[in-house]
Scaffold this motif. Structure first.
Motif, PDB file in Angstrom:
ATOM      1  N   CYS A 330      -0.104   9.563  -9.445  1.00 52.40           N
ATOM      2  CA  CYS A 330      -0.034   9.016  -7.413  1.00 52.40           C
ATOM      3  C   CYS A 330       1.304   9.001  -7.317  1.00 52.40           C
ATOM      4  O   CYS A 330       0.180   8.779  -5.437  1.00 52.40           O
ATOM      5  N   TYR A 331       2.203   8.955  -7.300  1.00 55.90           N
ATOM      6  CA  TYR A 331       3.014   9.413  -6.698  1.00 55.90           C
ATOM      7  C   TYR A 331       2.825  10.398  -4.560  1.00 55.90           C
ATOM      8  O   TYR A 331       2.989   9.901  -3.254  1.00 55.90           O
ATOM      9  N   PRO A 332       1.902  11.044  -4.908  1.00 54.72           N
ATOM     10  CA  PRO A 332       1.400  12.520  -3.750  1.00 54.72           C
ATOM     11  C   PRO A 332       0.668  11.339  -3.026  1.00 54.72           C
ATOM     12  O   PRO A 332       0.439  11.378  -1.966  1.00 54.72           O
ATOM     13  N   ASN A 333      -0.208  10.673  -3.661  1.00 54.36           N
ATOM     14  CA  ASN A 333      -1.333   9.756  -2.809  1.00 54.36           C
ATOM     15  C   ASN A 333      -0.951   9.267  -1.209  1.00 54.36           C
ATOM     16  O   ASN A 333      -1.776   9.935   0.039  1.00 54.36           O
ATOM     17  N   ARG A 334      -0.353   9.134  -2.007  1.00 49.23           N
ATOM     18  CA  ARG A 334       0.342   7.764  -0.032  1.00 49.23           C
ATOM     19  C   ARG A 334       0.972   8.878   0.484  1.00 49.23           C
ATOM     20  O   ARG A 334       1.003   9.012   2.250  1.00 49.23           O
ATOM     21  N   LYS A 335       2.088   9.173   0.351  1.00 46.28           N
ATOM     22  CA  LYS A 335       2.801  10.816   0.468  1.00 46.28           C
ATOM     23  C   LYS A 335       2.127  11.664   1.617  1.00 46.28           C
ATOM     24  O   LYS A 335       1.886  11.862   2.856  1.00 46.28           O
ATOM     25  N   ASP A 439       3.120  -0.898  -4.297  1.00 41.14           N
ATOM     26  CA  ASP A 439       4.531  -0.606  -4.473  1.00 41.14           C
ATOM     27  C   ASP A 439       4.660   0.753  -4.377  1.00 41.14           C
ATOM     28  O   ASP A 439       5.922   1.036  -3.360  1.00 41.14           O
ATOM     29  N   ARG A 440       4.360   1.421  -4.908  1.00 45.38           N
ATOM     30  CA  ARG A 440       4.672   3.039  -5.100  1.00 45.38           C
ATOM     31  C   ARG A 440       4.084   3.340  -3.567  1.00 45.38           C
ATOM     32  O   ARG A 440       4.515   4.314  -2.403  1.00 45.38           O
ATOM     33  N   ALA A 441       3.318   2.440  -2.377  1.00 46.26           N
ATOM     34  CA  ALA A 441       2.943   3.356  -1.705  1.00 46.26           C
ATOM     35  C   ALA A 441       3.399   2.765  -0.607  1.00 46.26           C
ATOM     36  O   ALA A 441       3.118   3.565   0.318  1.00 46.26           O
TER      37      ALA A 441
END
Length: 600
Positions: A330-335, A439-441
């Motif tokens: 999921c980390y790459p999603n908003r990146k 939070d990650r986003a």
């Protein structure tokens, strides 16, 4: 495990280190700015456009991180200045502080420093939307949105076994607990301060989840009220994010289509997007929702790397999010969403809809929150055996963890009725565990959740009768917003039918819960044994164990093997959880080799 993203970090009594600043720069587009005063250091990190407000005079400094949606910038400043004047003039500033927090709908942290007095106030919003962490020892005070920043200034890093048990078995920690000894998490409506009497951490505006329903309201009237609140909250959010690319994240589920329809009916310039998730591509449903309004769906297709080295880097960046599969996936999603645009992005999400969808009906077999943890099949997916196996891995008695939890919930959940305590418990679960995605986003975009406004959270948690909270109610809400996007017209992704009262029956009866747990465990067991992922994760976990003195000192290898033999979950959740925790502890050991204490 604890987590939080860019934002404020505050240091008193220590000198700012370059290494701690370097750890805040997660991506090339993250800016790390510092203010070094003779009495304190203030650091602010974030992408261009990350929201903050600053005001400085000869008497004080104000730094506000985040957004308050229901007030103008001028109103916010006036309120804070009134609060400051009351504090400086020995007035009842705490009353003004409670009023400010109670009346401000949004996601925010406020730091105020008083130069002459060498004192400060640090407080958050009513619901704890932007969590932060703090450490205090003697004259040293450290407050930060990121655990790793605090770790740089500790003499020793000491793990907390209760925090580890909660993190591994429940997948988040309760209250102000973290996996580190002496590092605490701020609670909703919290106040940190210092004065001549020392450092103080206190609940400024604790939330009470006691039910206070409207008199003589029918279910249909509650549906209409929910619609009015959502439309009002969405309008306020849109008005305060006009300088952003306002992207509405459309999945194949319930909540996001409610947000998209509410936003699009208010402002047709919003951008519907669909991210190809690690769990599957839900864009086929999103496309149908978008077609209703004859607009275009923007697709985001992130590239993911789930190799151990990549996951390790991302786990450290995010302070040990719940598991490496979710973090890496999921980390790459908003990146990738950030990289799509030449300016800041406001990513509208559907968090908060759970409070109306999830059946929170009081069950007769619920005598305490411990029963909710041990018996409920949803949302925790926890069992007594999981808790027992994790306790054994850490050489901790299961009865001691239950006794600790009884004391914790007895002290912190003040509601008199069990049904209201359960509502409080579910709120904490969704706020902390489910909120990790938001939070990650925030590393990459500013997240906006109209269903986490003051009015919505009060309505869905303390006003609407518990028996109305289910999928049928939310489906009626969708019809009320715009019947064209209702579940009857556009089925939910991978469901294809309207949920009925049968679902509510299943999750509210002890026999069906236990039967469901047994059946799903067998299904998960069969599925996991058909893939190599489980075997590879277990082997990697043992490799980490053998390479880390810290892990060997804390964990019992015999019971880790027992855990691996007995525990099965969807997508190997608990196996991933243990592996990811070992990864995180290994990184901490490598980055801070002289700080980590040998523990038994």
């Amino acid at each position: 495990m604890v987590k939080r993203m860019p934002g404020l970090s505050l240091l008193l009594g220590e000198k700012l280190s370059d290494a701690s600043l370097k750890d805040l720069k997660h991506e090339t587009y993250i800016n790390v700015n510092k203010i070094e005063h003779k009495d304190f250091s203030l650091v602010f990190s974030g992408f261009n456009g990350y929201p903050f407000f600053k005001k400085e005079t000869k008497d004080y400094l104000i730094y506000l991180e985040g957004k308050i949606y229901n007030k103008t910038d001028k109103e916010i400043e006036q309120d804070l200045v009134s609060l400051i004047n009351s504090y400086l003039n020995e007035g009842n500033f705490k009353k003004l502080l409670k009023n400010f927090v109670r009346s401000s709908s949004g996601d925010f942290l406020v730091f105020i420093y008083f130069f002459e007095r060498k004192s400060f106030l640090f407080f958050n919003d009513r619901w704890g939307r932007l969590q932060s962490f703090y450490y205090h020892k003697n004259n040293v005070i450290i407050i930060s949105r990121e655990i790793k920043f605090i770790l740089h200034y500790l003499d020793h890093i000491h793990y907390d076994k209760i925090g580890l048990i909660e993190h591994l078995a429940i997948r988040y920690t309760f209250g102000d607990q973290t996996i580190f000894n002496n590092i605490k998490r701020t609670l909703p409506g919290y106040l940190l301060s210092n004065n001549q009497n020392g450092f103080l951490a206190e609940e400024n505006l604790p939330n009470d989840f006691s039910l206070k329903p409207y008199k003589d309201y029918s279910k249909e009237e509650y549906v209409k009220k929910a619609k009015d609140i959502l439309l009002k909250s969405t309008k306020e959010c849109l008005s305060k994010t006009q300088e952003y690319y306002r992207c509405i994240d459309l999945s194949g589920g319930y909540d996001s289509r409610a947000i998209f329809s509410s936003a699009y009916l208010e402002d047709e310039s919003v951008i519907p997007i669909s991210i190809n998730l690690i769990s599957g591509d839900e864009s086929s449903v999103a496309e149908k929702v978008v077609d209703v309004y004859k607009t275009q769906l923007k697709r985001i297709n992130p590239i993911r790397d789930l190799s151990q080295n990549s996951v390790m880097v991302q786990i450290y960046k995010t302070d040990g999010l719940v598991d490496g599969r979710i973090t890496g996936g999921c980390y790459p999603n908003r990146k990738y969403l950030n990289l799509e645009y030449d300016g800041p992005v406001a990513s509208y999400m559907g968090f908060g809809g759970e409070f109306l969808r999830h059946p929170k009906v009081y069950r007769k077999f619920h005598k305490s929150i411990i029963d909710v943890i041990k018996i409920d099949s949803f949302p925790l997916l926890v069992s007594n055996s999981i808790i027992n196996n994790i306790c054994r891995c850490l050489n901790y008695k299961q009865k001691d963890i239950y006794n600790h939890w009884r004391e914790f919930f007895g002290n912190h959940y003040k509601e008199s009725k069990m049904a209201d305590k359960i509502a409080h418990f579910y709120f904490d679960y969704y706020r902390i565990f489910v909120g990790q995605g938001e939070d990650r986003a925030r590393i990459h975009v500013w997240t906006v959740n109209p269903m986490m406004s003051n009015d919505w959270l009060l309505f869905s948690n303390t006003i609407i009768p518990r028996q109305f909270c289910d999928y049928d109610f939310f489906e009626q809400l969708l019809v009320e917003i715009d019947e064209k996007v209702s579940v009857a017209n556009i089925p939910i992704w991978q469901l294809g039918f309207k949920r009925s009262n049968l679902y509510k029956y299943i999750v509210t009866h002890k026999f069906t819960i236990n039967l469901g747990k047994f059946i799903t465990k067998i299904i998960w067991m069969i599925k996991s044994r058909r893939t190599s992922e489980r075997k590879n994760l277990i082997e990697a976990t043992y490799e980490l164990y053998n390479s880390s003195t810290t892990i060997q000192n804390l964990f019992n290898i015999k019971d880790i093997r027992r855990f691996h033999r007995n525990e099965f979950g969807p997508n190997n959740w608990f196996i991933w959880q243990l592996y990811s925790t070992f990864l995180y502890m290994k990184i901490i050991e490598e980055r801070f080799p002289t700080k980590v204490l040998n523990q038994k």
